[in-house]
Design an enzyme around this catalytic site. Structure first.
Site, PDB file in Angstrom:
ATOM      1  N   HIS A  26     -11.449  -2.401   8.740  1.00 27.29           N
ATOM      2  CA  HIS A  26     -10.168  -2.999   9.174  1.00 27.29           C
ATOM      3  C   HIS A  26      -9.091  -2.619   8.164  1.00 27.29           C
ATOM      4  CE1 HIS A  26      -8.188  -6.414  11.541  1.00 27.29           C
ATOM      5  NE2 HIS A  26      -7.239  -5.945  10.732  1.00 27.29           N
ATOM      6  N   ASP A  30      -0.370   2.060   9.067  1.00 30.43           N
ATOM      7  CA  ASP A  30       1.007   1.741   8.673  1.00 30.43           C
ATOM      8  C   ASP A  30       1.074   0.650   7.621  1.00 30.43           C
ATOM      9  OD1 ASP A  30       0.041  -0.029  10.550  1.00 30.43           O
ATOM     10  OD2 ASP A  30       1.907  -0.238  11.656  1.00 30.43           O
ATOM     11  N   GLY A 187      -1.147  -7.449  16.804  1.00 31.38           N
ATOM     12  CA  GLY A 187       0.208  -7.966  16.898  1.00 31.38           C
ATOM     13  C   GLY A 187       0.221  -9.480  16.886  1.00 31.38           C
ATOM     14  N   GLU A 217      -7.079 -15.290  13.594  1.00 31.31           N
ATOM     15  CA  GLU A 217      -6.260 -15.105  12.398  1.00 31.31           C
ATOM     16  C   GLU A 217      -5.062 -16.046  12.475  1.00 31.31           C
ATOM     17  OE1 GLU A 217      -3.887 -11.552   9.948  1.00 31.31           O
ATOM     18  OE2 GLU A 217      -4.254 -11.351  12.090  1.00 31.31           O
ATOM     19  N   ASP A 314      -7.201  -4.901   5.271  1.00 31.29           N
ATOM     20  CA  ASP A 314      -6.167  -5.126   6.273  1.00 31.29           C
ATOM     21  C   ASP A 314      -4.998  -4.180   6.027  1.00 31.29           C
ATOM     22  OD1 ASP A 314      -5.020  -6.177   8.546  1.00 31.29           O
ATOM     23  OD2 ASP A 314      -4.298  -8.010   7.587  1.00 31.29           O
TER      24      ASP A 314
END
Length: 373
Positions: A26, A30, A187, A217, A314
């Protein structure tokens, strides 16, 4: 290639975590740019930045990301995606991404990103996927020339609020023989359940294409249910709030009883991998139900109960972290040793979106690397 990160050791001056073979499941493309690269790419396409010094820009990302809110955390990506709108920019970012993973000891990495967010300068969806793959391939070749070995795959992501799920799912399947190994749904989580993209997930299932979904999350158990049953998810992106379905009772004689709900029992029994990201989970407020320090993170509870926990970064830029740093933080907080860290890597290898033979070979490479310590 980038210089190697600081060598991190297990507590007590033990083994080097940085040099251990690791698996990253994960990690957002970007969210892993080098600050200096952002500055140079922004200058080339005339984009203003909040800071023009690399160190100051890195500090800006860390400060803005530490908000306690996923929505606020995601706003920092406006800067990184802005410099990833050209073929040259995408190739460079992807290539350096591989360099940085390899420098951190990663031998297999899945790199997730949303092609739909990189179309503002005229590239098509297929062209951006191809540009990223060219960068990844170049990075793997660079690493090989330097005497290291790494394998990477793309996770093509659909943004849950954009309602382009089926189009992006078709894109992912179209490139399954060109580096794309899976599909992701990401998102703003609350208010945008996987059921909104059920046609996309059904298409992926019909085409036997693996899926991971951000869930548990910024939203709770219903989001996780949706990921599993609407999204056909094989893994949960974060999934930390599955702990809300675990009841802990202490008696007067200091005995502790743990009861799993139906959902958490399902996730545990089927070994659905949890893509946990400790530092990020603190930054976004994902663990606020339990506290605001790493010791409060339910990571250890889930591990001790036998869930398939994996450790991830992340977004390395936003969290100012590496996979080795996340492992060091967990080891320092919960007293994990070399065997625990190996278990986390084997969990990740077992959950990788690879053929079973390749997963077995990856597990063997991990075990051999830990035996050499």
């Amino acid at each position: 290639m980038n210089t190697a990160p600081e060598d991190l050791l297990l507590p007590g001056g033990g083994a080097s975590i940085t040099s251990l073979p690791k698996v990253s499941l994960h990690d957002h493309l970007d969210g892993g740019l080098r600050p200096q690269t952002i500055i140079e790419l922004a200058d080339a396409i005339d984009i203003d930045l909040p800071e023009t010094d690399a160190a100051a820009l890195g500090d800006w990302f860390a400060e803005k990301s530490d908000s306690g809110s996923l929505v606020e955390y995601l706003k920092t990506f406006d800067v990184t995606t802005a410099v990833m709108q050209t073929k040259e920019g995408l190739e460079r970012v992807a290539r350096e991404f591989v360099h940085d993973l390899a420098a951190d000891g990663v031998i297999y990495g899945e790199i997730r990103w949303a092609p739909e967010q990189h179309l503002t300068r005229g590239l098509s969806l297929d062209e951006v996927v191809e540009a990223v793959q060219e960068g990844l391939d170049a990075g793997v070749q660079d690493v090989s020339y330097a005497g290291h070995s790494i394998r990477v795959g793309q996770l093509v992501t659909a943004m849950r609020h954009a309602d382009r799920g089926l189009e992006i799912a078709q894109l992912a399947v179209r490139h399954r023989n060109n580096g794309v190994v899976g599909f992701d749904f990401a998102g703003a989580e609350a208010g945008f359940p996987p059921s909104r993209a059920r046609d996309a997930f059904d298409y992926l299932a019909q085409n036997l294409f693996p899926t991971t979904v951000h869930a548990g999350e910024a939203d709770g158990l219903d989001s996780i249910r949706g990921a599993l049953f609407d999204g056909h998810a094989l893994r949960l992106g974060h999934g930390v709030r599955i702990a809300e379905d675990i009841e802990i009772d202490s008696t007067d004689n200091e005995s502790t009883y743990v009861t799993l709900g139906l959902l958490s029992q399902w996730v545990k029994d089927r070994q659905v991998a949890l893509e946990l990201s400790p530092s990020s989970n603190l930054q976004t407020g994902a663990i606020e139900a339990w506290g605001d320090e790493l010791i409060d993170h339910p990571f250890d509870l889930l591990y001790q109960l036998g869930f398939r926990v994996t450790v991830n970064t992340d977004n390395r830029l936003m969290s100012n972290t590496t996979l080795s740093r996340e492992l060091a933080l967990l080891s320092d907080t919960f007293g994990y040793d070399l065997a625990d860290i190996e278990t986390f890597q084997l969990n990740a290898a077992a959950a990788a979106f690879l053929p079973v033979e390749d997963r077995m070979a990856l597990a063997d490479a991990i075990s051999a690397g830990f035996e050499d310590v």
